[in-house]
Enzyme design. Structure first.
Site, PDB file in Angstrom:
ATOM      1  N   LYS A  22      -0.905 -24.851   8.157  1.00 33.50           N
ATOM      2  CA  LYS A  22      -0.034 -24.175   9.134  1.00 33.50           C
ATOM      3  C   LYS A  22      -0.814 -23.793  10.387  1.00 33.50           C
ATOM      4  CE  LYS A  22       0.743 -19.613   8.574  1.00 33.50           C
ATOM      5  NZ  LYS A  22       0.489 -18.688   9.683  1.00 33.50           N
ATOM      6  N   ASN A  23      -1.960 -23.133  10.204  1.00 29.99           N
ATOM      7  CA  ASN A  23      -2.662 -22.590  11.368  1.00 29.99           C
ATOM      8  C   ASN A  23      -3.399 -23.654  12.176  1.00 29.99           C
ATOM      9  OD1 ASN A  23      -1.619 -20.124  10.802  1.00 29.99           O
ATOM     10  ND2 ASN A  23      -3.491 -19.283   9.893  1.00 29.99           N
ATOM     11  N   CYS A 116       1.938  -5.951  14.411  1.00 34.19           N
ATOM     12  CA  CYS A 116       2.655  -6.522  13.274  1.00 34.19           C
ATOM     13  C   CYS A 116       2.190  -5.802  12.018  1.00 34.19           C
ATOM     14  CB  CYS A 116       2.433  -8.024  13.179  1.00 34.19           C
ATOM     15  SG  CYS A 116       0.804  -8.449  12.615  1.00 34.19           S
ATOM     16  N   ARG A 121      -3.255  -6.144  16.816  1.00 35.40           N
ATOM     17  CA  ARG A 121      -3.396  -7.525  17.273  1.00 35.40           C
ATOM     18  C   ARG A 121      -3.147  -7.744  18.762  1.00 35.40           C
ATOM     19  NH1 ARG A 121      -0.889 -11.365  12.712  1.00 35.40           N
ATOM     20  NH2 ARG A 121      -2.348 -12.845  13.587  1.00 35.40           N
ATOM     21  N   ASP A 306      -7.456 -14.128   5.248  1.00 33.79           N
ATOM     22  CA  ASP A 306      -6.203 -14.668   4.702  1.00 33.79           C
ATOM     23  C   ASP A 306      -6.276 -14.893   3.188  1.00 33.79           C
ATOM     24  OD1 ASP A 306      -5.006 -14.616   7.155  1.00 33.79           O
ATOM     25  OD2 ASP A 306      -5.339 -16.726   7.613  1.00 33.79           O
ATOM     26  N   ARG A 398       7.292 -18.586   5.489  1.00 35.64           N
ATOM     27  CA  ARG A 398       6.628 -18.824   6.774  1.00 35.64           C
ATOM     28  C   ARG A 398       5.383 -19.675   6.584  1.00 35.64           C
ATOM     29  NH1 ARG A 398       4.635 -13.955   9.526  1.00 35.64           N
ATOM     30  NH2 ARG A 398       3.732 -15.680  10.662  1.00 35.64           N
TER      31      ARG A 398
HETATM   32  N1  EPU Z   1      -8.256  -9.364  18.655  1.00 36.75           N
HETATM   33  C1  EPU Z   1      -8.403  -8.563  19.756  1.00 36.75           C
HETATM   34  N2  EPU Z   1      -8.114  -9.091  20.981  1.00 36.75           N
HETATM   35  C2  EPU Z   1      -7.688 -10.368  21.154  1.00 36.75           C
HETATM   36  C3  EPU Z   1      -7.542 -11.183  20.001  1.00 36.75           C
HETATM   37  C4  EPU Z   1      -7.845 -10.656  18.769  1.00 36.75           C
HETATM   38  O1  EPU Z   1      -8.759  -7.405  19.646  1.00 36.75           O
HETATM   39  O2  EPU Z   1      -7.447 -10.774  22.288  1.00 36.75           O
HETATM   40  C5  EPU Z   1      -8.559  -8.813  17.325  1.00 36.75           C
HETATM   41  C6  EPU Z   1      -7.335  -8.765  16.425  1.00 36.75           C
HETATM   42  O3  EPU Z   1      -6.571  -7.613  16.650  1.00 36.75           O
HETATM   43  C7  EPU Z   1      -7.935  -8.809  15.049  1.00 36.75           C
HETATM   44  C8  EPU Z   1      -9.152  -9.709  15.248  1.00 36.75           C
HETATM   45  O4  EPU Z   1      -9.407  -9.719  16.644  1.00 36.75           O
HETATM   46  O5  EPU Z   1      -8.346  -7.539  14.642  1.00 36.75           O
HETATM   47  C9  EPU Z   1      -8.987 -11.128  14.759  1.00 36.75           C
HETATM   48  O6  EPU Z   1      -7.825 -11.692  15.259  1.00 36.75           O
HETATM   49  P1  EPU Z   1      -7.679 -13.231  15.632  1.00 36.75           P
HETATM   50  O7  EPU Z   1      -7.288 -13.277  17.069  1.00 36.75           O
HETATM   51  O8  EPU Z   1      -8.841 -14.020  15.198  1.00 36.75           O
HETATM   52  O9  EPU Z   1      -6.411 -13.591  14.748  1.00 36.75           O
HETATM   53  P2  EPU Z   1      -5.234 -14.498  15.234  1.00 36.75           P
HETATM   54  O10 EPU Z   1      -5.777 -15.587  16.048  1.00 36.75           O
HETATM   55  O11 EPU Z   1      -4.142 -13.654  15.781  1.00 36.75           O
HETATM   56  C10 EPU Z   1      -5.366 -16.195  13.244  1.00 36.75           C
HETATM   57  C11 EPU Z   1      -4.442 -16.682  12.166  1.00 36.75           C
HETATM   58  C12 EPU Z   1      -4.233 -15.566  11.148  1.00 36.75           C
HETATM   59  C13 EPU Z   1      -5.599 -15.186  10.573  1.00 36.75           C
HETATM   60  C14 EPU Z   1      -6.553 -14.780  11.701  1.00 36.75           C
HETATM   61  C15 EPU Z   1      -7.955 -14.481  11.236  1.00 36.75           C
HETATM   62  C16 EPU Z   1      -3.067 -18.301  13.319  1.00 36.75           C
HETATM   63  C17 EPU Z   1      -1.733 -18.674  13.854  1.00 36.75           C
HETATM   64  N3  EPU Z   1      -3.176 -17.079  12.772  1.00 36.75           N
HETATM   65  O12 EPU Z   1      -4.725 -15.071  13.839  1.00 36.75           O
HETATM   66  O13 EPU Z   1      -3.403 -16.101  10.124  1.00 36.75           O
HETATM   67  O14 EPU Z   1      -5.458 -14.126   9.671  1.00 36.75           O
HETATM   68  O15 EPU Z   1      -6.625 -15.843  12.678  1.00 36.75           O
HETATM   69  O16 EPU Z   1      -8.513 -15.579  10.620  1.00 36.75           O
HETATM   70  O17 EPU Z   1      -3.993 -19.092  13.380  1.00 36.75           O
HETATM   71  C18 EPU Z   1      -1.816 -16.022   8.389  1.00 36.75           C
HETATM   72  O18 EPU Z   1      -1.805 -17.257   8.401  1.00 36.75           O
HETATM   73  O19 EPU Z   1      -1.260 -15.346   7.478  1.00 36.75           O
HETATM   74  C19 EPU Z   1      -2.490 -15.302   9.460  1.00 36.75           C
HETATM   75  C20 EPU Z   1      -2.260 -14.012   9.732  1.00 36.75           C
END
Ligand code: EPU
Length: 419
Positions: A22-23, A116, A121, A306, A398
């Site tokens: 998915k990701n 969320c 996030r 995850d 999802r």
């Molecule tokens: N963060 C910030 N600022 C930003 C971006 C992130 O502070 O601009 C913080 C977030 O709040 C969090 C941390 O950095 O505390 C990590 O977040 P990240 O941005 O890496 O997560 P994401 O990109 O929003 C993806 C996956 C998630 C997975 C995380 C961590 C996708 C679509 N989603 O989320 O997947 O948990 O990376 O590996 O790729 C899931 O599939 O269930 C899921 C939540």
């Protein structure tokens, strides 16, 4: 709303095919915004999030059709580079359109995803990177408006405060059409980021280092449409690995990339689970007592957040105590009160949950709050005595393709109840 009814089922046995990731699929589908023409994406999981992304691309004027696990997209110039709240609120990953839109059209209006169930996030790192490339960013009425005064982004050196996964993906997708060289330092190293780099290069981009913490991108003038098969889902695979171990079963996962699962495999082995590569698959087997094992979630190649909830269920019936520390998201223990209602003994102190192993869990009605928490409750139902009803199954849909259809042939007693 559908629920899953699960009876404690004994050891899972047999083999299970693993779907596309998915990701990895979500940023790849967004990359169709970068080039006009006919794209074909294979091994795409048939999931609610993928359909939501399809609707978002359609609202911008692309055509999207999905037949089994193949997605055909006809890329064409978008009417309005705009992602409305109605779609972004259903799926945070909608924010992945931002990079491609700004790269291609020099402007975009995308709803802010907001918090969320698992944490606040923010997307400040995505926006900081776009600003460094010459974009002007303005937040108003719940939307982020991005405008590039010069029309085209310019390469820049961007040091991320944290290796954010979707942030790295957005900035890579933005930089591929920028003028000059972009360097992303402290980039996320997740396999899904590496996969996006591969995909963009197939489209004619010049991306080096995706999958490492420094990614260098030489911008090009235009990209081509692409035909690409998505990598296997390491988190779906990991979830079935945890289920096999928790039920003391013996399961072959078909079609996985073992290298993406090393941190999880190491922790499963430390707990006493057998994990072996077998051809293009991985075999997971467990019997008797497992050992309490400490885990700390970290960016890749560390233990994935995850998989935290699913590993915690495994620890619920292991011998002794385990400390599970979540460092990525501040609120990702929503499954703990539900597991405790099933007889687990878990105590939360700040970012660490301490699990005292118990011999058995008991079935109960439990509520899922996010995707991976739901998966952990399904595993808990498989090892509990009696009946477990996992409510709000839409969270599972999802991210898991036909979870009940994949578990049943392994001997699980699980049915979907539609209401
Ligand atoms: N963060 C910030 N600022 C930003 C971006 C992130 O502070 O601009 C913080 C977030 O709040 C969090 C941390 O950095 O505390 C990590 O977040 P990240 O941005 O890496 O997560 P994401 O990109 O929003 C993806 C996956 C998630 C997975 C995380 C961590 C996708 C679509 N989603 O989320 O997947 O948990 O990376 O590996 O790729 C899931 O599939 O269930 C899921 C939540």
């Amino acid at each position: 709303m559908d629920s899953l009814r699960i009876q404690g089922s004994g050891p899972l046995r047999g083999s299970v095919p693993i779907s596309g990731a998915k990701n990895a699929a979500l940023p790849i589908l967004c990359a169709a915004l970068l080039a006009d023409g006919e794209h074909c994406f294979r091994n795409v999981p048939a999931l609610r999030d993928v359909r939501t992304m399809g609707r978002l691309l359609e609202t911008m004027g692309l055509s999207f059709s999905m037949e089994k696990n193949t997605v055909d997209i006809v890329g064409r110039p978008v009417g309005e580079p705009y992602a409305p709240y109605e779609l972004v609120k259903q799926m945070r990953a909608s924010v992945l359109v931002l990079g491609p839109l700004v790269a291609r059209y020099g402007r975009a209006k995308v709803s802010l995803p907001g918090g969320c169930a698992i944490g606040a996030r923010p997307i400040d790192q995505h926006l900081k990177g776009l600003e460094a490339m010459g974009a002007r960013v303005e937040l108003s009425a719940g939307y982020v408006n991005v405008e590039v005064p010069k029309g085209r982004l310019e390469g820049a050196e961007i040091v991320l405060d944290f290796p954010t996964v979707t942030g790295t993906e957005n900035l890579m997708s933005a930089a591929v059409l920028a003028k000059g060289r972009t360097t992303l330092v402290n980039a996320a190293r997740e396999p899904e980021v590496e996969e996006l780099g591969r995909l963009l290069n197939k489209m004619g981009a010049r991306v080096e280092g995706a999958g490492t913490d420094v990614i260098v991108i030489e911008g090009v003038e235009a990209l081509e449409p692409v035909d690409h098969a998505v990598i296997p889902d390491r988190i779906e695979a990991g979830t079935y690995m945890a289920a096999a171990a928790a039920t003391r079963g013996d399961v072959l996962l078909e079609g996985v990339t073992f290298d993406h699962l090393e941190a999880l495999a190491a922790k499963l082995r430390a707990a006493g689970v057998v994990v072996e590569r077998e051809g293009e698959g991985v075999r997971v087997a467990a019997s008797g007592e497992l050992r309490g094992t400490n885990v700390t979630t970290l960016p890749h190649p560390g233990f994935p957040t995850d998989m935290q909830a699913q590993f915690m269920v495994l620890m619920c019936t292991a011998t002794g105590r385990s400390a599970i520390t979540e460092t990525i998201f501040e609120n990702r223990f929503m499954h703990v009160p539900e597991l405790n209602r099933m007889g687990a003994i878990i105590d939360i102190n700040g970012r660490t949950a301490t699990v005292e192993g118990v011999p058995k869990l008991q079935g109960a009605s439990v509520m899922a709050t996010d995707l991976r928490a739901s998966a952990s409750l399904v595993i808990a139902g498989l090892i509990a005595e009696g009946t477990t009803n996992v409510l709000r199954v839409y969270h599972i849909d999802r991210g898991y393709e036909r979870i009940e259809d994949k578990l049943s042939p392994l001997g699980a007693n699980i049915v979907r109840v539609s209401e």
